[in-house]
Enzyme design. Structure first.
Site, PDB file in Angstrom:
ATOM      1  N   SER A   5       0.865  -1.183   0.000  1.00  0.00           N
ATOM      2  CA  SER A   5       0.000   0.000   0.000  1.00  0.00           C
ATOM      3  C   SER A   5       0.897   1.227   0.000  1.00  0.00           C
ATOM      4  O   SER A   5       2.062   1.156   0.396  1.00  0.00           O
ATOM      5  CB  SER A   5      -0.929  -0.010   1.215  1.00  0.00           C
ATOM      6  OG  SER A   5      -0.198  -0.229   2.403  1.00  0.00           O
ATOM      7  N   GLU A   7       1.232   5.456   0.927  1.00  0.00           N
ATOM      8  CA  GLU A   7       0.682   6.594   1.679  1.00  0.00           C
ATOM      9  C   GLU A   7       1.054   7.905   0.984  1.00  0.00           C
ATOM     10  O   GLU A   7       2.197   8.098   0.584  1.00  0.00           O
ATOM     11  CB  GLU A   7       1.263   6.573   3.104  1.00  0.00           C
ATOM     12  CG  GLU A   7       0.726   7.689   3.968  1.00  0.00           C
ATOM     13  CD  GLU A   7       1.148   7.513   5.418  1.00  0.00           C
ATOM     14  OE1 GLU A   7       0.959   6.409   5.985  1.00  0.00           O
ATOM     15  OE2 GLU A   7       1.685   8.478   5.976  1.00  0.00           O
ATOM     16  N   ASP A  99      -1.063  14.698  16.403  1.00  0.00           N
ATOM     17  CA  ASP A  99      -0.285  15.572  17.287  1.00  0.00           C
ATOM     18  C   ASP A  99      -0.786  16.989  17.100  1.00  0.00           C
ATOM     19  O   ASP A  99      -0.927  17.444  15.966  1.00  0.00           O
ATOM     20  CB  ASP A  99       1.206  15.530  16.909  1.00  0.00           C
ATOM     21  CG  ASP A  99       1.805  14.177  17.210  1.00  0.00           C
ATOM     22  OD1 ASP A  99       1.725  13.744  18.367  1.00  0.00           O
ATOM     23  OD2 ASP A  99       2.335  13.550  16.267  1.00  0.00           O
ATOM     24  N   GLN A 166       5.162   2.772  12.547  1.00  0.00           N
ATOM     25  CA  GLN A 166       6.053   3.883  12.254  1.00  0.00           C
ATOM     26  C   GLN A 166       7.232   3.293  11.485  1.00  0.00           C
ATOM     27  O   GLN A 166       7.558   2.104  11.655  1.00  0.00           O
ATOM     28  CB  GLN A 166       6.534   4.489  13.586  1.00  0.00           C
ATOM     29  CG  GLN A 166       7.429   5.685  13.455  1.00  0.00           C
ATOM     30  CD  GLN A 166       6.750   6.801  12.687  1.00  0.00           C
ATOM     31  OE1 GLN A 166       6.726   6.757  11.451  1.00  0.00           O
ATOM     32  NE2 GLN A 166       6.184   7.760  13.380  1.00  0.00           N
ATOM     33  N   PHE A 206      13.291  14.626  10.699  1.00  0.00           N
ATOM     34  CA  PHE A 206      11.979  14.049  10.889  1.00  0.00           C
ATOM     35  C   PHE A 206      12.051  12.883  11.892  1.00  0.00           C
ATOM     36  O   PHE A 206      11.206  12.722  12.760  1.00  0.00           O
ATOM     37  CB  PHE A 206      11.540  13.557   9.521  1.00  0.00           C
ATOM     38  CG  PHE A 206      10.085  13.282   9.378  1.00  0.00           C
ATOM     39  CD1 PHE A 206       9.142  14.187   9.832  1.00  0.00           C
ATOM     40  CD2 PHE A 206       9.658  12.105   8.757  1.00  0.00           C
ATOM     41  CE1 PHE A 206       7.798  13.919   9.684  1.00  0.00           C
ATOM     42  CE2 PHE A 206       8.319  11.840   8.613  1.00  0.00           C
ATOM     43  CZ  PHE A 206       7.389  12.750   9.078  1.00  0.00           C
ATOM     44  N   HIS A 256       3.783  -1.205   3.777  1.00  0.00           N
ATOM     45  CA  HIS A 256       3.112   0.084   3.569  1.00  0.00           C
ATOM     46  C   HIS A 256       4.189   1.141   3.326  1.00  0.00           C
ATOM     47  O   HIS A 256       5.035   1.370   4.189  1.00  0.00           O
ATOM     48  CB  HIS A 256       2.299   0.428   4.828  1.00  0.00           C
ATOM     49  CG  HIS A 256       1.560   1.731   4.746  1.00  0.00           C
ATOM     50  ND1 HIS A 256       0.372   1.887   4.062  1.00  0.00           N
ATOM     51  CD2 HIS A 256       1.832   2.954   5.271  1.00  0.00           C
ATOM     52  CE1 HIS A 256      -0.057   3.135   4.182  1.00  0.00           C
ATOM     53  NE2 HIS A 256       0.814   3.804   4.894  1.00  0.00           N
TER      54      HIS A 256
END
Ligand code: FAD
Length: 274
Positions: A5, A7, A99, A166, A206, A256
Site C-alpha cells: 500500500s 501513503e 499531534d 512507524q 523528521f 506500507h
C-alpha cells in the site's frame, strides 16, 4: 511478494496536485491493495484530506483510506467526516490520535486513538476496516515500551483490524515488537511502514521528532557518498530493499510505503524486490 500500500499526503496547490497525479500514475503499476492519505491535526488540512481521498477513490478508481486523527477535533466533526467517507465509498480508515501543533489550544473531545477506534466501531459497525499505528521503536511520549504495548493492545481491543508501524530501519525492532504483541494476545496483522530514503537531511530531522532511529552505519555511508546523487540513490534503495526482503522473509504480512508523494524512491525499492 506480499500486498503493498502507498501513503500520500494531501496536496494543497495545483502544482502539488499535478505531482500527486504523476506519482499515482507511476506507482499504480505496482498494483497496491489500497492507498492512504494523511490528515493534519487541528483542521488545517481537513478539507484537503477529504478532497484528496475523494479524488483517489472516485476519479482515479483506487481504494483510498483516509487517515483520521482525533486531537483538536470534536466528536461532531469526526462524525461528519465519517459520514462523508462513507458517502465517498471508503471501506478502510487509518485511525490516529495525531499531534497538536504547538501552541494550539483545544485538545479535542477524544484523548487517545483507542477512543476514536471505539467511536468508529460503535457508530459504523463493520463498515470500515480500521488500521491503527504501532511503534516498534516505542512512541516518543510513551511512559515506557511495555506501557506503549499495552496502549497498542487497547486499540486492538477497541476494534482495530490491523496496524501499520512507524518507519524503522532495524528489522529486529519490528520482529521483537511483533513477538511481544503476540505474547500479549494481539493477533491482528502488523504491517511494517517503509520509508524509502530520498532526502537524507530531512529524514534525519523528521526521525528525531517521531522517535525513529537511523542506524549510525547508514548515516556514515550517506555522509561518505556526499554529493554523488546517483551513488546516494543507489545505496538508499539497496538498504531499504534489503530491509523489505528481510521483513517479508521473516513473516511481514504486507508493506506500507510512505511515499511523500514521490514516485522514484519507492519505485527504486520495489524494482529491486520484483
Ligand atoms: P495513541 O495510540 O493514542 O498513543 C499516543 C501516545 O499516548 C503513546 O505514547 C501511547 O503509549 C500513549 N497512550 C495511549 N493510550 C494511553 C492511555 N490510556 N493512558 C496513557 N497514555 C496512553 N499523524 C497525523 O497527524 N496525521 C496522520 O495522518 C498520521 N498518520 C500516521 C500513520 C501511521 C502509520 C503512523 C505510525 C503515524 C501517523 N501519524 C499521523 C503520527 C501519529 O499521529 C503520532 O505518532 C501521534 O503522536 C500518536 O498517534 P497514535 O494514533 O499512535 O496515538
Amino acid at each position: 511478494m506480499v500486498p503493498i500500500s502507498f501513503e500520500f499526503y494531501p496536496p494543497k496547490t495545483d502544482e502539488q496536485r499535478a505531482q500527486l497525479d504523476r506519482t499515482v500514475a507511476r506507482l499504480r503499476a505496482f498494483a497496491p491493495e489500497y492507498v492512504s492519505c494523511t490528515f493534519g491535526a487541528g483542521g488545517s488540512t481537513l478539507s484537503y484530506t477529504s478532497e484528496t481521498v475523494r479524488h483517489l477513490q472516485q476519479d482515479l478508481g483506487l481504494e483510498a483510506a483516509p487517515h483520521l486523527s482525533c486531537v483538536g477535533g470534536t466528536r461532531e466533526e469526526i462524525r461528519e467526516l465519517l459520514k462523508l467517507y462513507r458517502a465517498i465509498g471508503c471501506r478502510r480508515i487509518v485511525a490516529l490520535r495525531g499531534d497538536l501543533p504547538s501552541g494550539m489550544g483545544h485538545p479535542g473531545d477524544l484523548r487517545y486513538a483507542a477512543e476514536l477506534v471505539a467511536l468508529i466501531r460503535a457508530e459504523h459497525g463493520d463498515r470500515f476496516r480500521i488500521e491503527v499505528a504501532a511503534y516498534p521503536e516505542v512512541h516518543p511520549q510513551a511512559e515506557d515500551a511495555l506501557a506503549d504495548l499495552r496502549h497498542f493492545k487497547a486499540k486492538v481491543e477497541a476494534g482495530a483490524d490491523g496496524a501499520i508501524t512507524q518507519y524503522f530501519y532495524n528489522a529486529d525492532a519490528y520482529f521483537r515488537f511483533v513477538d511481544d504483541a503476540r505474547r500479549a494476545g494481539v493477533d491482528v496483522p502488523i504491517v511494517p511502514g517503509i520509508m524509502p530514503i530520498s532526502n537524507f537531511t530531512q529524514l534525519r530531522r523528521f526521525s528525531e521528532a517521531c522517535g525513529a532511529e537511523i542506524p549510525r552505519w547508514i548515516g556514515k555511508r550517506m555522509q561518505a557518498l556526499g554529493d554523488d546523487v546517483a551513488a546516494v540513490r543507489e545505496f538508499a534503495a539497496d538498504v531499504v530493499a534489503g530491509l523489505c526482503r528481510r521483513l517479508v522473509e521473516g513473516g511481514a504480512p504486507a508493506l506500507h510505503f510512505y511515499t511523500l508523494n514521490l514516485a522514484r524512491p519507492t519505485e527504486a525499492v520495489l524494482r529491486r524486490l520484483a
